[in-house]
Motif scaffolding. Structure first.
Motif, PDB file in Angstrom:
ATOM      1  N   GLU A 117      11.302   4.376   8.219  1.00  0.00           N
ATOM      2  CA  GLU A 117      11.177   3.063   8.850  1.00  0.00           C
ATOM      3  C   GLU A 117      12.435   2.224   8.651  1.00  0.00           C
ATOM      4  OE1 GLU A 117       7.491   1.222   7.688  1.00  0.00           O
ATOM      5  OE2 GLU A 117       6.314   2.787   8.634  1.00  0.00           O
ATOM      6  N   SER A 163       1.767  -0.672  -2.629  1.00  0.00           N
ATOM      7  CA  SER A 163       2.297  -1.130  -1.346  1.00  0.00           C
ATOM      8  C   SER A 163       3.193  -2.321  -1.612  1.00  0.00           C
ATOM      9  CB  SER A 163       1.157  -1.607  -0.448  1.00  0.00           C
ATOM     10  OG  SER A 163       0.352  -0.541  -0.049  1.00  0.00           O
ATOM     11  N   TYR A 182      -5.133   4.006  -0.226  1.00  0.00           N
ATOM     12  CA  TYR A 182      -4.878   4.878   0.925  1.00  0.00           C
ATOM     13  C   TYR A 182      -5.143   6.358   0.650  1.00  0.00           C
ATOM     14  CZ  TYR A 182      -2.310   1.371   3.718  1.00  0.00           C
ATOM     15  OH  TYR A 182      -1.959   0.296   4.483  1.00  0.00           O
TER      16      TYR A 182
HETATM   17  C1  BG6 Z   1       4.466   2.345   6.019  1.00  0.00           C
HETATM   18  C2  BG6 Z   1       5.419   2.594   4.896  1.00  0.00           C
HETATM   19  O1  BG6 Z   1       4.955   1.304   6.784  1.00  0.00           O
HETATM   20  O2  BG6 Z   1       3.205   1.863   5.744  1.00  0.00           O
HETATM   21  C3  BG6 Z   1       4.764   2.779   3.536  1.00  0.00           C
HETATM   22  O3  BG6 Z   1       6.263   3.689   5.162  1.00  0.00           O
HETATM   23  C4  BG6 Z   1       3.595   1.812   3.394  1.00  0.00           C
HETATM   24  O4  BG6 Z   1       5.741   2.608   2.553  1.00  0.00           O
HETATM   25  C5  BG6 Z   1       2.579   2.129   4.498  1.00  0.00           C
HETATM   26  O5  BG6 Z   1       3.010   1.855   2.132  1.00  0.00           O
HETATM   27  C6  BG6 Z   1       1.291   1.332   4.476  1.00  0.00           C
HETATM   28  O6  BG6 Z   1       1.546  -0.043   4.557  1.00  0.00           O
HETATM   29  P1  BG6 Z   1       1.136  -1.001   3.367  1.00  0.00           P
HETATM   30  O7  BG6 Z   1       1.932  -2.241   3.543  1.00  0.00           O
HETATM   31  O8  BG6 Z   1      -0.322  -1.242   3.511  1.00  0.00           O
HETATM   32  O9  BG6 Z   1       1.467  -0.282   2.115  1.00  0.00           O
END
Ligand code: BG6
Length: 500
Positions: free
Chosen positions: A196, A451, A460
């Motif tokens: 990303e 996160s 997750y």
């Molecule tokens: C992606 C990233 O955008 O989303 C991860 O590559 C990230 O690093 C994942 O953890 C989930 O988003 P979040 O903000 O809920 O952790």
């Protein structure tokens, strides 16, 4: 782009409630999963490894953000502890095997790979940990995929050179890639420059949501360009050295739907797409920035430094494959308010967010659930990007308070995650049947992990990290389901007939 009015008819039950059966609308479907189709999971170094063994001066930009602003991180958790993978990777690798993963993607932490970034002196202790970790993954029958940067820009380079604002950092990144390839090319064949690449500068310089909170659209574009240039230079280096394997990038294009078919809404979606998606997709795959984007930046006085020579390097060294992170749809409408003349240019000049009434939501994360994004992105890559090889690099569902779903045996029964994966995998397989060059599906994330800011709030993983019990690992119900998916190579699910 698909028209939002069609989706308005879709009234789906919220993901966390038991599914209702709509008579005549839901039916059981079975799809074969091709033998060579990736069924993997992902994570990143900074979100898992923890600071154990980190030496003074090895902070990343994220570490600095956490040190400067710990209070914005949920319950104070962050990269310091993470999942303590660095000390517990053997347990996690055993769980990868148990889950039946075909592939596992993570990053090498650039900020910890050197003791001196300028001279390129490798931290042998950290590098040896990666030797052991990669060997263990491979010995478990799982193929590792490595990203060179998942937001782990060294803090020293951020503070000394302004990070990716500087061409010097592009050169240092290429030298970093060179050292990593030299050391691990026999253990890893699928490489990615960035995860990303648009995210850090969008949060820091466009929206000023993350430390050090600046608003400067020109800096944002300079970072975009330098990460694109760095990718092209690393691709060139990899090819010149003649290593076996491939170099790609992991992007997060947001599948963007206009509120309506009206030209003003469609225009808003196209502009959104230009600034947030095509800004990386086009140069990395087609070798050039969209001329419309360059023109709009110029019109709005967004000055960024690039040379003809740099554009030629980008043109001649496009990526071998893409990983695509897809979580939720993006919906926009034409802006309803005039731009204030004193507000510097921001792409939001051209759009406003649109919330679809009746949308299905993951309320923990505040993201709409709309599995069709995978199919729509797949068709776009097929039709507009030469059907480049790609795979779903991240898809997943972060859920708060998962412990409430623990059964009498202590196992979290995450049926919502099984449903989420099933529906998204279904769209991936449909797209492949329709000719998409899609190589597989990878879940975010293998274990629960931290996160940005949300820390351990939304979980997750296929594997629970129990913070109450010294980060003990425990397989969730979804891990066993994922394994059966791999063994049977068949996806069976009850799904709305509309998705046929
Ligand atoms: C992606 C990233 O955008 O989303 C991860 O590559 C990230 O690093 C994942 O953890 C989930 O988003 P979040 O903000 O809920 O952790």
């Amino acid at each position: 782009m698909r028209h939002a009015a069609r989706s308005r008819r879709r009234q789906k039950p919220p993901a966390l409630k038991p599914r209702k059966t709509y008579e005549g609308r839901m039916s059981e479907k079975t799809l074969a999963i091709p033998q060579d189709f990736i069924l993997g999971a992902a994570s990143s170094a900074w979100q898992t490894e923890g600071w154990s063994g980190k030496k003074p001066g090895q902070d990343s930009w994220l570490d600095l953000w956490y040190q400067n602003d710990r209070h914005v991180w949920h319950d104070g958790y962050g990269p310091a502890g993470a999942t303590d993978l660095i000390n517990r990777y053997e347990e996690d690798v055993a769980l990868m095997k148990q889950a039946g993963l075909t592939h596992y993607r993570t990053s090498i932490n650039w900020s910890r790979f050197f003791t001196d970034y300028e001279k390129g002196i490798v931290d042998e202790e950290y590098a040896a940990y990666y030797d052991r970790f990669l060997d263990a993954i491979r010995a478990a029958g799982v193929e590792p995929m490595i990203c060179l940067e998942h937001y782990e820009l060294p803090g020293y380079l951020f503070e000394t050179y302004g990070g990716w604002s500087s061409k010097k950092v592009v050169e240092l990144f290429v030298r970093y890639a060179e050292k990593v390839f030299e050391r691990y090319h026999q253990k890893v064949s699928r490489w990615f420059t960035f995860n990303e690449p648009i995210v850090v500068q969008t949060r820091v310089y466009l929206d000023a949501l993350r430390w050090p909170y600046e608003q400067n659209t020109a800096t944002w574009m300079q970072w975009n360009h330098h990460k694109t240039l760095a990718t092209a230079k690393v691709v060139r280096l990899f090819r010149e050295k003649g290593y076996a394997g491939s170099v790609g990038a992991i992007l997060n294009p947001e599948v963007t739907y206009p509120r309506s078919r009206a030209p003003h809404d469609v225009n808003a979606a196209e502009r959104y797409d230009l600034f947030y998606n095509r800004v990386f997709l086009d140069p990395l795959v087609k070798g050039m920035y969209p001329p419309e984007l360059v023109q709009l930046l110029e019109e709005h006085g967004v000055a960024w430094e690039y040379s003809e020579e740099e554009l030629a390097i980008i043109r001649d060294n496009t990526v071998d494959e893409l990983g695509i992170n897809l979580y939720y749809p993006h919906r926009v409408k034409a802006p309803s308010r005039a731009w204030h003349p004193q507000t510097p240019f921001h792409p939001a000049y051209y759009y406003e967010p649109f919330e679809l009434p009746g949308r299905r939501m993951n309320t923990s994360r505040g993201w709409e659930i709309y599995p069709r994004i995978i199919y729509d992105m797949a068709m776009r890559l097929k039709n507009e990007y030469g059907n480049i090889p790609w795979f779903v690099a991240e898809s997943g569902m972060g859920v708060e308070n998962e412990a409430q779903f623990r059964n009498a045996d202590g196992v979290i029964e995450d049926d919502y995650r099984i449903g989420f994966i099933g529906e998204h995998l279904y769209q991936t397989l449909l797209a492949r049947e329709a000719g998409a060059n899609c190589q597989g599906y990878m879940l975010w994330a293998f274990t629960d992990n931290v996160s940005p800011m949300n820390a351990f709030k939304n979980r997750y993983g296929l594997v629970e990290i129990d913070l109450e019990r010294q980060r003990a690992r425990r397989a969730k119900k979804s891990l066993h389901w994922y394994r059966r998916l791999r063994e049977s190579r068949t996806l069976t699910l009850t799904i709305d007939d509309e998705w046929k």
